[in-house]
Design an enzyme around this catalytic site. Structure first.
Site, PDB file in Angstrom:
ATOM      1  N   GLY A  28       0.970  -1.394   0.202  1.00 57.33           N
ATOM      2  CA  GLY A  28      -0.347   0.228   0.085  1.00 57.33           C
ATOM      3  C   GLY A  28       0.857   1.457   0.159  1.00 57.33           C
ATOM      4  N   TYR A 150      -3.872 -19.893   4.600  1.00 56.77           N
ATOM      5  CA  TYR A 150      -4.145 -18.395   3.240  1.00 56.77           C
ATOM      6  C   TYR A 150      -4.491 -18.559   2.087  1.00 56.77           C
ATOM      7  CZ  TYR A 150      -1.138 -14.127   1.645  1.00 56.77           C
ATOM      8  OH  TYR A 150      -0.697 -13.927   0.558  1.00 56.77           O
ATOM      9  N   TRP A 215      18.339 -19.988   8.594  1.00 51.41           N
ATOM     10  CA  TRP A 215      17.232 -21.270   8.890  1.00 51.41           C
ATOM     11  C   TRP A 215      16.535 -21.492   7.123  1.00 51.41           C
ATOM     12  CZ3 TRP A 215      12.955 -17.334  10.859  1.00 51.41           C
ATOM     13  CH2 TRP A 215      13.352 -16.893  12.421  1.00 51.41           C
TER      14      TRP A 215
HETATM   15  P1  NAP Z   1       1.264  -6.192   5.286  1.00 51.92           P
HETATM   16  O1  NAP Z   1       2.248  -4.877   5.048  1.00 51.92           O
HETATM   17  O2  NAP Z   1       1.410  -6.853   5.920  1.00 51.92           O
HETATM   18  O3  NAP Z   1      -0.179  -4.758   4.889  1.00 51.92           O
HETATM   19  C1  NAP Z   1      -1.707  -5.707   5.067  1.00 51.92           C
HETATM   20  C2  NAP Z   1      -2.148  -4.279   5.033  1.00 51.92           C
HETATM   21  O4  NAP Z   1      -3.439  -4.766   5.528  1.00 51.92           O
HETATM   22  C3  NAP Z   1      -1.879  -3.487   6.505  1.00 51.92           C
HETATM   23  O5  NAP Z   1      -2.149  -1.728   6.278  1.00 51.92           O
HETATM   24  C4  NAP Z   1      -2.813  -3.727   7.503  1.00 51.92           C
HETATM   25  O6  NAP Z   1      -2.848  -3.000   8.364  1.00 51.92           O
HETATM   26  C5  NAP Z   1      -4.081  -3.873   6.533  1.00 51.92           C
HETATM   27  N1  NAP Z   1      -4.845  -4.819   7.330  1.00 51.92           N
HETATM   28  C6  NAP Z   1      -5.024  -6.211   8.074  1.00 51.92           C
HETATM   29  N2  NAP Z   1      -5.933  -6.571   8.196  1.00 51.92           N
HETATM   30  C7  NAP Z   1      -6.799  -5.756   8.560  1.00 51.92           C
HETATM   31  C8  NAP Z   1      -7.868  -5.726   8.248  1.00 51.92           C
HETATM   32  N3  NAP Z   1      -8.643  -6.293   9.754  1.00 51.92           N
HETATM   33  N4  NAP Z   1      -8.842  -4.819   8.733  1.00 51.92           N
HETATM   34  C9  NAP Z   1      -8.429  -3.469   8.145  1.00 51.92           C
HETATM   35  N5  NAP Z   1      -7.258  -3.662   7.443  1.00 51.92           N
HETATM   36  C10 NAP Z   1      -6.575  -4.837   7.163  1.00 51.92           C
HETATM   37  O7  NAP Z   1       1.362  -6.770   3.548  1.00 51.92           O
HETATM   38  P2  NAP Z   1       1.467  -6.520   2.235  1.00 51.92           P
HETATM   39  O8  NAP Z   1       2.628  -7.158   2.004  1.00 51.92           O
HETATM   40  O9  NAP Z   1       1.819  -5.070   1.673  1.00 51.92           O
HETATM   41  O10 NAP Z   1       0.434  -7.414   1.565  1.00 51.92           O
HETATM   42  C11 NAP Z   1      -0.604  -6.411   0.776  1.00 51.92           C
HETATM   43  C12 NAP Z   1      -1.380  -7.529  -0.147  1.00 51.92           C
HETATM   44  O11 NAP Z   1       0.048  -8.516  -0.756  1.00 51.92           O
HETATM   45  C13 NAP Z   1      -2.060  -9.083   1.107  1.00 51.92           C
HETATM   46  O12 NAP Z   1      -3.181  -9.328   0.159  1.00 51.92           O
HETATM   47  C14 NAP Z   1      -1.063 -10.452   0.702  1.00 51.92           C
HETATM   48  O13 NAP Z   1      -1.502 -10.973   0.859  1.00 51.92           O
HETATM   49  C15 NAP Z   1      -0.237  -9.813  -1.123  1.00 51.92           C
HETATM   50  N6  NAP Z   1       0.821 -10.337  -0.907  1.00 51.92           N
HETATM   51  C16 NAP Z   1       1.770  -9.908  -0.547  1.00 51.92           C
HETATM   52  C17 NAP Z   1       3.099 -10.354  -0.743  1.00 51.92           C
HETATM   53  C18 NAP Z   1       4.457 -10.549   0.698  1.00 51.92           C
HETATM   54  O14 NAP Z   1       5.493 -11.087  -0.236  1.00 51.92           O
HETATM   55  N7  NAP Z   1       4.574  -9.446   1.052  1.00 51.92           N
HETATM   56  C19 NAP Z   1       3.274 -11.686  -1.391  1.00 51.92           C
HETATM   57  C20 NAP Z   1       1.948 -11.831  -2.295  1.00 51.92           C
HETATM   58  C21 NAP Z   1       0.540 -11.055  -2.498  1.00 51.92           C
HETATM   59  P3  NAP Z   1      -2.384  -2.781   9.595  1.00 51.92           P
HETATM   60  O15 NAP Z   1      -0.920  -2.242   9.259  1.00 51.92           O
HETATM   61  O16 NAP Z   1      -3.541  -1.596  10.050  1.00 51.92           O
HETATM   62  O17 NAP Z   1      -2.300  -4.449  10.492  1.00 51.92           O
HETATM   63  O1  GFB Z   2       9.204 -15.963   2.899  1.00 60.71           O
HETATM   64  P1  GFB Z   2       9.288 -16.690   3.504  1.00 60.71           P
HETATM   65  O2  GFB Z   2       8.926 -16.933   4.979  1.00 60.71           O
HETATM   66  O3  GFB Z   2       7.514 -17.726   2.775  1.00 60.71           O
HETATM   67  O4  GFB Z   2      10.461 -17.898   2.657  1.00 60.71           O
HETATM   68  P2  GFB Z   2       7.941 -18.084   1.282  1.00 60.71           P
HETATM   69  C1  GFB Z   2      10.430 -19.053   3.730  1.00 60.71           C
HETATM   70  C2  GFB Z   2      12.404 -19.128   3.336  1.00 60.71           C
HETATM   71  O5  GFB Z   2      13.197 -18.959   3.331  1.00 60.71           O
HETATM   72  C3  GFB Z   2      12.207 -21.124   3.367  1.00 60.71           C
HETATM   73  C4  GFB Z   2      13.937 -19.841   4.424  1.00 60.71           C
HETATM   74  O6  GFB Z   2      12.568 -21.776   2.927  1.00 60.71           O
HETATM   75  C5  GFB Z   2      12.828 -20.350   5.090  1.00 60.71           C
HETATM   76  O7  GFB Z   2      13.652 -22.106   5.373  1.00 60.71           O
HETATM   77  N1  GFB Z   2      14.242 -18.837   5.403  1.00 60.71           N
HETATM   78  C6  GFB Z   2      15.329 -18.522   5.279  1.00 60.71           C
HETATM   79  C7  GFB Z   2      13.968 -17.583   5.706  1.00 60.71           C
HETATM   80  N2  GFB Z   2      16.150 -17.445   6.858  1.00 60.71           N
HETATM   81  C8  GFB Z   2      14.957 -17.494   6.649  1.00 60.71           C
HETATM   82  C9  GFB Z   2      14.508 -16.162   7.426  1.00 60.71           C
HETATM   83  O8  GFB Z   2      14.876 -15.410   8.465  1.00 60.71           O
HETATM   84  N3  GFB Z   2      12.766 -15.516   7.603  1.00 60.71           N
HETATM   85  C10 GFB Z   2      12.717 -16.411   7.124  1.00 60.71           C
HETATM   86  N4  GFB Z   2      10.957 -16.063   7.030  1.00 60.71           N
HETATM   87  N5  GFB Z   2      12.400 -17.708   6.150  1.00 60.71           N
HETATM   88  C11 GFB Z   2       5.278 -17.503   1.777  1.00 60.71           C
HETATM   89  C12 GFB Z   2       3.415 -18.115   2.323  1.00 60.71           C
HETATM   90  O9  GFB Z   2       5.795 -18.314   1.575  1.00 60.71           O
HETATM   91  O10 GFB Z   2       6.038 -16.523   1.065  1.00 60.71           O
HETATM   92  C13 GFB Z   2       3.141 -16.872   2.360  1.00 60.71           C
HETATM   93  O11 GFB Z   2       3.838 -18.722   3.366  1.00 60.71           O
HETATM   94  C14 GFB Z   2       3.184 -16.055   1.739  1.00 60.71           C
HETATM   95  O12 GFB Z   2       1.559 -17.000   2.371  1.00 60.71           O
HETATM   96  C15 GFB Z   2       4.514 -15.413   1.298  1.00 60.71           C
HETATM   97  O13 GFB Z   2       2.606 -15.697   0.088  1.00 60.71           O
HETATM   98  C16 GFB Z   2       4.975 -14.510  -0.274  1.00 60.71           C
HETATM   99  O14 GFB Z   2       7.927 -18.233   0.526  1.00 60.71           O
HETATM  100  O15 GFB Z   2       8.139 -19.746   1.740  1.00 60.71           O
END
Ligand code: NAP
Ligand code: GFB
Length: 328
Positions: A28, A150, A215
């Site tokens: 966002g 999720y 990890w």
């Molecule tokens: P984020 O930094 O955790 O932000 C999530 C946002 O959702 C925050 O603004 C949070 O508000 C808000 N939120 C959560 N629960 C809420 C609720 N009950 N009511 C209103 N607002 C709420 O996540 P992000 O990484 O920006 O992800 C944004 C989107 O991308 C998500 O839909 C996520 O599934 C998707 N996505 C993320 C990744 C990734 O690697 N990060 C990968 C693929 C897809 P507060 O901060 O106030 O709690």
């Molecule tokens: O980004 P991550 O937590 O999620 O990456 P995924 C996990 C991978 O990184 C695993 C290694 O192979 C972990 O063993 N890793 C190594 C670590 N060091 C670390 C560390 O310090 N922190 C973390 N978090 N991992 C997620 C989904 O999968 O992908 C979520 O579970 C989400 O739902 C996200 O969609 C985009 O890529 O494995």
């Protein structure tokens, strides 16, 4: 590279009101920065935080739609976390995200939003699959065990989009980002995604002169997209992508890197000279989820993604500069 200018506002004369749920999160904030840079005419942008409405509650969600009357919605709000948070809270990830998605999509229907673009993730694809994965494969088998809560909540968005389109003609669609990283991420040590988690751990290791513990085995493979790039693509999708079926937003397949490689990039970014240790008692999660961006490339063949190493360095610099205020 500048994306094509938006088509003229669909509703002649009226301004588009674009509301971003989850507007205070990493993606966002990146979109807010992008809109500030574009200064688009004929569009008013609103970035919601949880303080504006707890989107798990239909009354609060209706009230915020009533207040802003959006014509377009970018739906980002979700319970989000890395592998280790997903392993711990599968029921919460399923229920919270189902509640949020039902409230937001139903309000988009009730308030006749012209278009809603929601967010899925490449981690929701089937675990047993052929590669590269593409948009047609979302429902071809169970997701990886580590994040099925999720994953099913997110897959349901695609089902909801199709149902609202067939019954009410709603233009509800979704994008499927791969692993995102960047400024304003969540840098907690346990529940964050891998890049922010490693940045925080590496920062501590340098400060304390201890090894950096990565990890898992370091062997899993990932495609990482910089939040700044994703923001450009999501704004483009809200304006120009009109299919109901989802669109993967990922770097090219040949940009896939191992966790070990990304840990080495983080160490370089922090200028950490110590040892990397791999704790294979910790889960590796999904080994790979190689996604194809061929459909995206049909629309934007020339889009240029940021260089991963440089983007990690930029994120490290932001982390250090904002250490006291950020989520950690
Ligand atoms: P984020 O930094 O955790 O932000 C999530 C946002 O959702 C925050 O603004 C949070 O508000 C808000 N939120 C959560 N629960 C809420 C609720 N009950 N009511 C209103 N607002 C709420 O996540 P992000 O990484 O920006 O992800 C944004 C989107 O991308 C998500 O839909 C996520 O599934 C998707 N996505 C993320 C990744 C990734 O690697 N990060 C990968 C693929 C897809 P507060 O901060 O106030 O709690
Ligand atoms: O980004 P991550 O937590 O999620 O990456 P995924 C996990 C991978 O990184 C695993 C290694 O192979 C972990 O063993 N890793 C190594 C670590 N060091 C670390 C560390 O310090 N922190 C973390 N978090 N991992 C997620 C989904 O999968 O992908 C979520 O579970 C989400 O739902 C996200 O969609 C985009 O890529 O494995």
């Amino acid at each position: 590279m500048a994306l094509p200018l938006p088509k003229r506002a669909r509703v002649e004369g009226d301004r588009k009101v674009c509301m971003v749920t989850g507007g205070t999160g990493m993606v966002g904030k990146a979109i807010e920065h992008e809109i500030k840079a574009q200064r688009p005419e004929g569009e008013k942008w609103i970035f919601l935080s949880r303080k504006d409405a707890d989107l798990r509650d239909m009354g609060a969600t209706r009230a915020v739609f009533e207040k802003y009357r959006p014509t377009h919605v970018l739906h980002l709000a979700a319970m989000v976390g890395g592998l280790f948070k997903n392993l711990k809270y599968k029921a919460d990830f399923l229920r919270e995200n189902m509640l949020i998605n039902d409230c937001v999509l139903h309000c988009c229907y009730e308030f006749q939003v012209q278009k809603c673009v929601s967010c899925l993730s490449t981690c929701i694809f089937p675990d047993k699959t052929t590669y590269p994965i593409d948009e047609t494969m979302i429902h071809d088998g169970p997701p990886h065990e580590s994040n099925f809560g999720y994953a099913y909540a997110k897959r349901l968005i695609d089902i909801q989009n199709r149902a609202y389109h067939e019954q009410y003609g709603c233009c509800f669609t979704s994008v499927i980002p791969t692993n995102v990283f960047g400024l304003y991420d969540n840098f907690e040590l346990e529940d964050s995604h891998v890049i922010p988690g490693l940045i925080h751990k590496c920062y501590n290791a340098k400060r304390d002169d201890t090894p950096l513990t990565v990890w898992g085995s370091g062997r899993p493979l990932r495609q990482f997209i910089f939040a700044e790039d994703l923001a450009k693509l999501m704004v483009w999708a809200l304006r120009e992508y009109d299919e109901i079926s989802p669109l993967i937003l990922s770097v090219d397949e040949d940009q896939e890197v191992s966790i070990r490689e990304v840990a080495e990039m983080v160490a370089k970014g922090i200028e950490f000279k110590g040892k990397l240790e791999f704790d294979s008692s910790k889960s590796d999660g999904q080994f790979k989820k190689t996604a194809s961006n061929a459909k995206l490339r049909k629309f934007l063949p020339k889009f240029q993604f940021s260089n991963l190493e440089k983007a990690i360095e930029e994120t490290v610099d932001w982390f250090i500069l904002n250490y006291d205020e950020l989520r950690r």
